[in-house]
Write an enzyme that holds these catalytic residues in place. Sequence first.
Site, short mmCIF file in Angstrom:
data_model
loop_
_atom_site.label_atom_id
_atom_site.label_comp_id
_atom_site.label_asym_id
_atom_site.label_seq_id
_atom_site.Cartn_x
_atom_site.Cartn_y
_atom_site.Cartn_z
N SER A 15 54.77 143.16 88.36
CA SER A 15 54.18 143.61 87.09
C SER A 15 55.21 144.21 86.14
O SER A 15 55.19 143.93 84.94
CB SER A 15 53.07 144.63 87.36
OG SER A 15 52.04 143.98 88.03
N THR A 52 45.16 148.56 90.18
CA THR A 52 45.06 147.60 91.27
C THR A 52 44.41 148.25 92.49
O THR A 52 43.93 149.39 92.41
CB THR A 52 46.45 146.95 91.56
OG1 THR A 52 46.27 145.93 92.53
CG2 THR A 52 47.47 147.95 92.09
N LYS A 56 40.03 149.74 91.37
CA LYS A 56 39.44 149.02 90.23
C LYS A 56 38.01 149.46 89.93
O LYS A 56 37.54 149.33 88.81
CB LYS A 56 39.49 147.50 90.47
CG LYS A 56 40.91 146.93 90.37
CD LYS A 56 40.93 145.42 90.45
CE LYS A 56 42.35 144.90 90.41
NZ LYS A 56 42.45 143.45 90.43
N GLY A 117 36.22 134.77 100.49
CA GLY A 117 36.38 136.22 100.30
C GLY A 117 35.34 136.75 99.34
O GLY A 117 34.85 136.01 98.46
N GLY A 119 35.67 140.04 97.81
CA GLY A 119 36.17 141.25 97.16
C GLY A 119 36.22 141.11 95.65
O GLY A 119 35.56 140.23 95.06
N GLY A 120 37.02 141.97 95.03
CA GLY A 120 37.09 142.02 93.57
C GLY A 120 37.57 140.71 92.96
O GLY A 120 37.00 140.24 91.96
N ALA A 121 38.58 140.10 93.55
CA ALA A 121 39.12 138.85 92.97
C ALA A 121 38.10 137.73 93.09
O ALA A 121 38.01 136.86 92.20
CB ALA A 121 40.41 138.47 93.69
P1 NAP Z 1 40.04 142.62 98.42
O1 NAP Z 1 39.11 143.33 97.51
O2 NAP Z 1 40.71 143.33 99.49
O3 NAP Z 1 39.17 141.38 98.96
C1 NAP Z 1 39.65 140.42 99.72
C2 NAP Z 1 38.48 139.76 100.46
O4 NAP Z 1 39.06 138.86 101.33
C3 NAP Z 1 37.67 140.73 101.29
O5 NAP Z 1 36.58 141.23 100.57
C4 NAP Z 1 37.28 139.89 102.49
O6 NAP Z 1 36.05 139.23 102.23
C5 NAP Z 1 38.35 138.82 102.56
N1 NAP Z 1 39.29 139.11 103.64
C6 NAP Z 1 40.09 140.20 103.79
N2 NAP Z 1 40.82 140.08 104.93
C7 NAP Z 1 40.47 138.90 105.50
C8 NAP Z 1 40.84 138.22 106.68
N3 NAP Z 1 41.76 138.74 107.52
N4 NAP Z 1 40.28 137.03 106.95
C9 NAP Z 1 39.35 136.49 106.10
N5 NAP Z 1 38.95 137.11 104.98
C10 NAP Z 1 39.50 138.28 104.68
O7 NAP Z 1 41.19 141.96 97.60
P2 NAP Z 1 41.11 141.30 96.19
O8 NAP Z 1 41.55 142.28 95.18
O9 NAP Z 1 39.80 140.64 96.02
O10 NAP Z 1 42.28 140.23 96.31
C11 NAP Z 1 42.16 139.09 97.13
C12 NAP Z 1 43.43 138.25 97.04
O11 NAP Z 1 43.63 137.82 95.70
C13 NAP Z 1 44.69 139.00 97.42
O12 NAP Z 1 45.54 138.12 98.10
C14 NAP Z 1 45.30 139.38 96.10
O13 NAP Z 1 46.69 139.51 96.17
C15 NAP Z 1 44.91 138.20 95.25
N6 NAP Z 1 44.83 138.55 93.83
C16 NAP Z 1 45.66 137.89 93.00
C17 NAP Z 1 45.62 138.16 91.66
C18 NAP Z 1 46.55 137.42 90.74
O14 NAP Z 1 46.74 137.85 89.61
N7 NAP Z 1 47.11 136.32 91.16
C19 NAP Z 1 44.71 139.11 91.15
C20 NAP Z 1 43.85 139.75 92.03
C21 NAP Z 1 43.93 139.46 93.39
P3 NAP Z 1 34.92 139.13 103.38
O15 NAP Z 1 34.90 140.47 104.06
O16 NAP Z 1 33.71 138.85 102.59
O17 NAP Z 1 35.29 138.03 104.30
#
Ligand code: NAP
Length: 408
Positions: A15, A52, A56, A117, A119-121
Amino acid sequence: MDYGLLGEKLGHSYSAIIHSRLGDYSYIHFEKKPEELDAFLKTGKFDGLNVTIPYKKAVIPYCAELTPQAQALGAVNTLVRKSDGSLLGHNTDYFGFETMLKHSGLSVSGKKVLVLGSGGASNVAVAVLQAHGAMTVVISRQGQNNYENLHLHADAAVIVNATPVGMYPNTDAAPVDIARFPRLEGVLDLIYNPARTRLLQAAEDRGLITENGLLMLVAQAKEASQWFTGESISDEKIFEIHQQLRQAEENIILIGMPGSGKSTVGRLLAEKTGKVFVDADALIPELAGKSIAEVFAEDGEDVFRQHETKALAYLCKESEIVVATGGGCVMRPENEAILRQNGIIFCLERRLDSLEAEGRPLSQSVGVAELYRIRQPKYAELADYFIDNNGTPEEAATAILKIWEELE
Ligand code: NAP
């Protein structure tokens, strides 16, 4: 003006680099524990923040106003200090993911899209995909649609990975096996480190449309920067920064016959690009506890290849390096995904009669011509580009840099 990134554990983040290219302002990392959040948000000196994991949602009560996007997503990734001192909460991930989706060229209207997944994304991806007419299904480990009943969704046209599975440093994992989805047209992975997750590589191997999360990251930062400064930035800047980041972060991988000049050209490339040069074979004595010659003499080629795979796996998940590989690493199929995850592969070619065999066990025992006959098809399979190295190392390095500068 002071802007920055708020999170619990920030570590290495792109960032600050991205914002330094978006505007002339300072961008600071604010790493705060949950118990520090309240005081920071009430009294912290900042004019705007990106937010982040895991804050959030937690920042919402501190916002006097939320934009419709932040409200709809129930999450804020951008805080802006208004002239009366109060905070406005917005979410630029929506614009970020929409930019990524559009750039991929995938059309999702009327199609089934699996979002992995919950989560937030995932929420952001679902909102954007639905706005583009997709029929979304969220796959969640505990949900009604989960990894045990994926067969119900074998008709999916697109998969979006919004889990951290496959992300650095655990880059050898993939959330699903795409072989289960015969009608797949494309895969979007929100992960950007590595550049090509195992999931994306499997999709590339099938010739599907793929896109990683780097463009989303840059696009969301661009929109955040506009909110911070009030100044409009053209969308072209997103692609310009995306290209600069790719050139800076991705690895240059050199393959080719023993003696084809990988180390010499690699060192030159490292000098010219500011990347770090690494000779993969140099790690093997440390892993094996003996010299390469001793490994070959006492344990044989198979054991040497196992050490080599470990060395490559350790190295190639890192970024910003130039790797000179051992000439035979192409013979092990599992090395391909390892080399490709963060790198573009260049094969150096040199006339066989000018290849140096001294100190190279296989070149001496098998013979250079026979080695070439066995390996050439593998070089052809793996190489993104062939580079003639019958001239000077400088010429070969220049040829690689020319290709590198055109990477998009
Ligand atoms: P988060 O809130 O932690 O959510 C991730 C989701 O993934 C969880 O709710 C869970 O869903 C699932 N998960 C977590 N660990 C897991 C595992 N070991 N096996 C299977 N599913 C698993 O994170 P997030 O903020 O949504 O971000 C998710 C991903 O997107 C990350 O890799 C992050 O780096 C990426 N991201 C990228 C950007 C970008 O700008 N490129 C922006 C935001 C996020 P369940 O419990 O429902 O299975």
